[in-house]
Scaffold this motif. Structure first.
Motif, mmCIF file in Angstrom:
data_model
loop_
_atom_site.group_PDB
_atom_site.id
_atom_site.type_symbol
_atom_site.label_atom_id
_atom_site.label_comp_id
_atom_site.label_asym_id
_atom_site.label_seq_id
_atom_site.Cartn_x
_atom_site.Cartn_y
_atom_site.Cartn_z
ATOM 1 N N ILE A 98 -11.436 8.031 -6.872
ATOM 2 C CA ILE A 98 -11.805 6.575 -6.186
ATOM 3 C C ILE A 98 -10.537 5.502 -6.781
ATOM 4 N N TYR A 99 -9.892 4.871 -6.161
ATOM 5 C CA TYR A 99 -9.261 3.926 -6.282
ATOM 6 C C TYR A 99 -8.909 3.412 -4.681
ATOM 7 N N ASN A 100 -9.315 1.268 -5.670
ATOM 8 C CA ASN A 100 -9.548 0.150 -4.663
ATOM 9 C C ASN A 100 -7.325 0.457 -4.381
ATOM 10 N N ALA A 101 -7.539 0.242 -3.195
ATOM 11 C CA ALA A 101 -5.837 0.088 -3.074
ATOM 12 C C ALA A 101 -5.747 -0.769 -2.135
ATOM 13 N N VAL A 102 -6.169 -2.321 -2.482
ATOM 14 C CA VAL A 102 -5.553 -3.117 -2.361
ATOM 15 C C VAL A 102 -4.881 -4.391 -3.229
ATOM 16 N N ASN A 103 -4.487 -5.931 -2.470
ATOM 17 C CA ASN A 103 -3.590 -6.700 -3.532
ATOM 18 C C ASN A 103 -4.967 -7.109 -3.916
ATOM 19 N N LYS A 104 -4.182 -7.814 -5.315
ATOM 20 C CA LYS A 104 -5.346 -8.579 -6.483
ATOM 21 C C LYS A 104 -5.191 -10.100 -6.047
ATOM 22 N N TYR A 105 -6.367 -10.277 -6.485
ATOM 23 C CA TYR A 105 -7.473 -11.757 -5.868
ATOM 24 C C TYR A 105 -7.463 -11.616 -4.940
ATOM 25 N N GLY A 106 -8.241 -12.437 -4.639
ATOM 26 C CA GLY A 106 -8.801 -12.946 -2.952
ATOM 27 C C GLY A 106 -7.721 -13.578 -1.814
ATOM 28 N N LEU A 107 -7.840 -13.061 -0.232
ATOM 29 C CA LEU A 107 -7.182 -13.871 -0.019
ATOM 30 C C LEU A 107 -8.598 -15.304 1.457
ATOM 31 N N ARG A 108 -7.940 -16.442 1.558
ATOM 32 C CA ARG A 108 -8.602 -17.215 2.102
ATOM 33 C C ARG A 108 -7.603 -17.510 3.537
ATOM 34 N N TYR A 109 -8.677 -16.949 4.329
ATOM 35 C CA TYR A 109 -7.799 -16.895 6.585
ATOM 36 C C TYR A 109 -6.776 -18.737 5.983
ATOM 37 N N PRO A 110 -7.676 -19.897 5.717
ATOM 38 C CA PRO A 110 -7.094 -20.670 5.910
ATOM 39 C C PRO A 110 -5.307 -21.151 5.177
ATOM 40 N N GLU A 111 -5.409 -20.149 4.031
ATOM 41 C CA GLU A 111 -4.031 -20.141 3.501
ATOM 42 C C GLU A 111 -2.462 -19.320 4.153
ATOM 43 N N ASP A 116 -0.307 12.262 -9.514
ATOM 44 C CA ASP A 116 -1.405 13.343 -9.115
ATOM 45 C C ASP A 116 -2.528 12.624 -9.148
ATOM 46 N N ALA A 117 -3.107 11.620 -8.385
ATOM 47 C CA ALA A 117 -4.253 10.960 -9.262
ATOM 48 C C ALA A 117 -5.589 11.289 -8.427
ATOM 49 N N THR A 118 -6.695 11.556 -8.372
ATOM 50 C CA THR A 118 -7.866 11.882 -8.151
ATOM 51 C C THR A 118 -9.231 10.985 -8.172
ATOM 52 N N PHE A 137 0.620 1.092 -12.678
ATOM 53 C CA PHE A 137 0.863 0.258 -11.069
ATOM 54 C C PHE A 137 0.765 -0.872 -11.248
ATOM 55 N N LEU A 138 2.555 -1.922 -11.340
ATOM 56 C CA LEU A 138 1.844 -2.828 -11.022
ATOM 57 C C LEU A 138 2.076 -3.663 -9.180
ATOM 58 N N VAL A 139 0.155 -4.773 -8.963
ATOM 59 C CA VAL A 139 -0.104 -5.086 -8.670
ATOM 60 C C VAL A 139 0.053 -6.528 -8.253
ATOM 61 N N PHE A 163 0.695 -0.860 -0.303
ATOM 62 C CA PHE A 163 -0.736 -0.436 -0.026
ATOM 63 C C PHE A 163 0.928 0.954 -0.365
ATOM 64 N N MET A 164 2.140 1.313 0.727
ATOM 65 C CA MET A 164 2.860 2.714 0.887
ATOM 66 C C MET A 164 3.490 3.165 -0.839
ATOM 67 N N LYS A 165 3.775 1.415 -1.298
ATOM 68 C CA LYS A 165 4.152 1.502 -2.594
ATOM 69 C C LYS A 165 2.935 2.188 -3.464
ATOM 70 N N MET A 166 1.861 1.759 -3.684
ATOM 71 C CA MET A 166 0.818 2.576 -4.416
ATOM 72 C C MET A 166 0.012 4.039 -4.095
ATOM 73 N N LEU A 167 0.627 4.028 -2.449
ATOM 74 C CA LEU A 167 0.452 5.893 -2.480
ATOM 75 C C LEU A 167 1.507 6.615 -2.647
ATOM 76 N N ARG A 168 2.680 6.339 -2.839
ATOM 77 C CA ARG A 168 3.524 7.232 -3.428
ATOM 78 C C ARG A 168 3.431 7.253 -4.829
ATOM 79 N N HIS A 169 3.140 6.187 -5.353
ATOM 80 C CA HIS A 169 2.736 6.050 -6.550
ATOM 81 C C HIS A 169 1.715 7.008 -7.246
#
Length: 278
Positions: free
Chosen positions: A200-213, A196-198, A254-256, A185-191
């Protein structure tokens, strides 16, 4: 060009952002336009990053108890800061939340920024929606950036870190969920600040995490650890589970990273720091 940035809010994310960006941080209470203007006059930033928010002492259920504090921090403060930013011709970066949608895993594709928020089951979520809808309209003509983070995962121990929470609970659900890996996220923020983006941006990693993993990787480093998978219905809590799209963020260049790619890195660092007493 070096920016003069100011972080507002000295909580989990605010402290981390200020350290990462090596900028000033202010935790003064803001209840009015005059309060906000006084902060601007004191620090004279050209960009402010709003991390003020109330998520409850333990979890978002606490927001149902202290509704006035939640509404002030999550709704009124962001709107006040947006107005002050516009008046002073400075950029506002608002740290929002992705926990504002209902989601049907069988029917829906990952949520995009243009989807209208519709999860009102938690007071916390309602207050985040109120602010985001107002700021999104303002961002169409003003220098306002809204970043939706979700379920922060960090490589350092902290009560707000989802890894700490899951270890403590010992019981997890098994549904893919969008997660924000804090170092990424810190890299996303800097980028996004750099370009000078304006809007809304979804600031998450790609795909979904299953907690058991995540728990299984933690078990590799702490073999004695045990956890239990439980059905969502047995959790007994009102929560939103969802997967968010990062296509808009990727289109900026940005490479997510895939969330599954960061887990080993995250847990190994977390365990080392925890074992060292950090």
């Amino acid at each position: 060009m070096k920016y003069k940035m100011l972080v507002l809010g000295n909580g989990f994310m605010g402290a981390k952002i200020a350290k990462e960006l090596e900028c000033d941080i202010c935790d003064k209470r803001i209840l009015s336009l005059a309060d906000a203007q006084a902060v601007i006059d004191q620090y004279k930033p050209d960009k402010i990053i709003n991390c003020i928010g109330h998520t409850g002492a333990h979890n978002v259920d606490d927001c149902e108890i202290d509704k006035d504090k939640t509404l002030m921090a999550n709704t009124f403060v962001p709107i006040i800061l947006a107005e002050v930013a516009i008046r002073n011709k400075i950029k506002l970066v608002h740290i929002s939340s992705g926990c504002i949608y209902n989601f049907d895993y069988k029917k829906q594709k990952p949520i995009v920024e243009e989807d209208v928020p519709d999860f009102f089951g938690l007071y916390y979520s309602r207050t985040k929606i109120y602010a985001e809808r107002a700021l999104e309209v303002l961002s169409r003509r003003n220098n306002i950036l809204i970043l939706r983070i979700r379920i922060p995962l960090d490589n350092r121990p902290n009560p707000k870190n989802i890894l700490d929470k899951l270890i403590k609970y010992g019981k997890v659900i098994d549904l893919p969920n969008s997660v924000t890996y804090v170092p990424d996220f810190m890299k996303m923020l800097r980028h996004l600040i750099k370009i000078d983006a304006t809007g809304i941006y979804n600031a998450v990693n790609k795909y979904g995490l299953r907690y058991p993993e995540l728990m299984d990787i933690y078990k590799k480093y702490v073999p004695g650890f045990k956890y239990e998978i439980i059905d969502l219905a047995k959790l007994g809590l009102v929560r939103t589970n969802l997967v968010m799209s990062v296509k808009k963020l990727e289109k900026t260049g940005f490479l997510v990273r895939n969330i599954h790619e960061v887990l080993e890195e995250c847990v190994s660092s977390y365990v080392k720091i925890k074992d060292a007493g950090g």
